[in-house]
Motif scaffolding. Structure first.
Motif, mmCIF file in Angstrom:
data_model
loop_
_atom_site.group_PDB
_atom_site.id
_atom_site.type_symbol
_atom_site.label_atom_id
_atom_site.label_comp_id
_atom_site.label_asym_id
_atom_site.label_seq_id
_atom_site.Cartn_x
_atom_site.Cartn_y
_atom_site.Cartn_z
ATOM 1 N N THR A 5 0.785 -1.424 -0.059
ATOM 2 C CA THR A 5 0.066 0.023 0.100
ATOM 3 C C THR A 5 0.914 1.199 0.006
ATOM 4 O OG1 THR A 5 -0.045 0.057 2.582
ATOM 5 C CG2 THR A 5 -1.917 -1.059 1.104
ATOM 6 N N ASP A 6 0.238 2.516 -0.129
ATOM 7 C CA ASP A 6 0.933 3.701 -0.416
ATOM 8 C C ASP A 6 0.830 4.241 1.065
ATOM 9 O OD1 ASP A 6 1.338 6.668 -0.795
ATOM 10 O OD2 ASP A 6 2.140 5.695 -2.610
ATOM 11 N N CYS A 7 1.714 4.720 1.759
ATOM 12 C CA CYS A 7 1.848 5.469 3.153
ATOM 13 C C CYS A 7 0.704 6.585 2.985
ATOM 14 C CB CYS A 7 3.132 5.913 3.492
ATOM 15 S SG CYS A 7 3.127 6.256 5.196
ATOM 16 N N SER A 8 0.831 7.475 1.832
ATOM 17 C CA SER A 8 -0.091 8.653 1.792
ATOM 18 C C SER A 8 -1.494 8.052 1.929
ATOM 19 C CB SER A 8 0.312 9.420 0.878
ATOM 20 O OG SER A 8 -0.005 8.424 -0.451
ATOM 21 N N GLU A 9 -1.829 6.807 1.435
ATOM 22 C CA GLU A 9 -3.273 6.522 1.531
ATOM 23 C C GLU A 9 -3.782 5.706 2.838
ATOM 24 O OE1 GLU A 9 -3.535 3.569 -1.573
ATOM 25 O OE2 GLU A 9 -3.114 4.909 -3.108
ATOM 26 N N SER A 10 -2.651 5.515 3.720
ATOM 27 C CA SER A 10 -3.091 4.823 4.938
ATOM 28 C C SER A 10 -3.771 5.802 6.072
ATOM 29 C CB SER A 10 -1.912 4.298 5.701
ATOM 30 O OG SER A 10 -0.895 5.475 6.032
ATOM 31 N N ASP A 29 3.354 13.756 3.035
ATOM 32 C CA ASP A 29 4.365 13.773 2.050
ATOM 33 C C ASP A 29 5.083 12.089 1.721
ATOM 34 O OD1 ASP A 29 3.667 16.422 2.640
ATOM 35 O OD2 ASP A 29 5.517 17.176 2.940
ATOM 36 N N ASP A 30 4.890 11.542 2.702
ATOM 37 C CA ASP A 30 5.738 10.165 2.764
ATOM 38 C C ASP A 30 5.004 9.502 1.626
ATOM 39 O OD1 ASP A 30 7.304 10.409 4.776
ATOM 40 O OD2 ASP A 30 5.930 9.559 6.506
ATOM 41 N N VAL A 31 5.934 8.995 0.743
ATOM 42 C CA VAL A 31 5.415 8.170 -0.333
ATOM 43 C C VAL A 31 6.023 6.787 -0.020
ATOM 44 C CG1 VAL A 31 4.614 9.702 -1.966
ATOM 45 C CG2 VAL A 31 6.923 9.026 -1.918
ATOM 46 N N ASP A 32 6.562 6.503 0.891
ATOM 47 C CA ASP A 32 7.155 5.096 1.240
ATOM 48 C C ASP A 32 6.144 4.122 0.859
ATOM 49 O OD1 ASP A 32 9.792 6.046 1.705
ATOM 50 O OD2 ASP A 32 9.479 5.981 3.837
ATOM 51 N N GLU A 33 6.461 2.978 0.535
ATOM 52 C CA GLU A 33 5.490 2.034 0.194
ATOM 53 C C GLU A 33 5.436 1.029 1.594
ATOM 54 O OE1 GLU A 33 4.832 -0.158 -3.079
ATOM 55 O OE2 GLU A 33 5.320 1.179 -4.602
ATOM 56 N N GLN A 41 2.562 -4.297 9.242
ATOM 57 C CA GLN A 41 2.907 -3.377 8.005
ATOM 58 C C GLN A 41 4.141 -2.724 8.405
ATOM 59 O OE1 GLN A 41 -0.218 -0.443 8.542
ATOM 60 N NE2 GLN A 41 -1.734 -1.571 7.209
ATOM 61 N N VAL A 42 5.062 -2.833 7.343
ATOM 62 C CA VAL A 42 6.161 -2.487 7.390
ATOM 63 C C VAL A 42 6.884 -1.570 6.056
ATOM 64 C CG1 VAL A 42 7.036 -4.519 8.909
ATOM 65 C CG2 VAL A 42 7.292 -4.627 6.446
ATOM 66 N N LEU A 43 7.788 -1.038 6.237
ATOM 67 C CA LEU A 43 8.194 -0.222 5.241
ATOM 68 C C LEU A 43 8.733 -0.957 4.136
ATOM 69 C CD1 LEU A 43 10.156 2.893 6.966
ATOM 70 C CD2 LEU A 43 7.975 2.854 5.610
ATOM 71 N N ASP A 44 8.903 -0.853 2.817
ATOM 72 C CA ASP A 44 9.347 -1.403 1.851
ATOM 73 C C ASP A 44 10.780 -1.931 2.041
ATOM 74 O OD1 ASP A 44 9.034 -2.894 -0.527
ATOM 75 O OD2 ASP A 44 9.867 -1.079 -1.772
#
Length: 180
Positions: A5-10, A29-33, A41-44
């Motif tokens: 998922t995209d962090c900006s959608e969470s 602003d975060d776009v880390d997946e 849920q973890v960062l890419d």
């Protein structure tokens, strides 16, 4: 069970945990997946580490039943930090670091994570640290003994030189002028 998922959608409950685990961030602003692995849920950038944990220890979260996603993510972040702490050089690890890690393993275990394998590694780290302390104590002791023996040897060498000089003096024949 991997879902990106995209962090900006969470939502607020699905905040991302920073890889340095210093803070939770919820910036648009975060776009880390964000990748969902076994309910966490973890960062890419953490996916390979988390996958490796679940591959080697598939039962790690079998008794871990938190419903709050943010809290689950935080626990996983703490676990990753703990593992990274144990991966540091033994010279960098302090006994304080190991004691904090020990308390963290206890807390994670109480929360339902099965960490017998991590407890074993932590115990090994404690043993290594203690062995290192004992070895360095013995090294200091040996260095002191060497220093003392060098001083004794120096004194012996000085005595030896004096005795050789005395022996030469005794062996030297009298000169005519000494006798007359």
């Amino acid at each position: 069970m991997v879902k990106k998922t995209d962090c900006s959608e969470s939502s607020d409950d699905e905040q991302s945990y920073s890889s340095s685990s210093e803070e939770w961030s919820k910036s648009s602003d975060d776009v880390d997946e964000i990748v969902k692995i076994n309910g966490f849920q973890v960062l890419d950038s953490q996916v390979n580490q988390v996958k490796a944990i679940f591959e080697k220890h598939p039962d790690i979260a079998s008794d871990f039943n938190l419903k709050n996603q943010q809290l689950k993510n935080a626990y996983m972040g703490v676990l990753l930090d703990l593992i990274m702490t144990l991966c540091r050089s033994p010279n960098e690890l302090t006994m304080d670091d190991l004691h904090k890690a020990d308390r963290t393993v206890l807390d994670l275990t109480k929360a339902g994570m099965k960490l017998h394998w991590l407890r074993q590694k932590l115990d090994e780290a404690f043993l290594k640290k203690e062995r290192k302390r004992a070895i360095w104590a013995r090294i200091r002791e040996l260095e002191e003994q060497v220093k003392k023996r060098k001083l004794n040897l120096s004194d012996l060498e000085s005595d030896l030189k004096k005795q050789k000089a005395a022996a030469l003096a005794v062996e030297t024949p009298f000169d005519f002028s000494d006798v007359v």
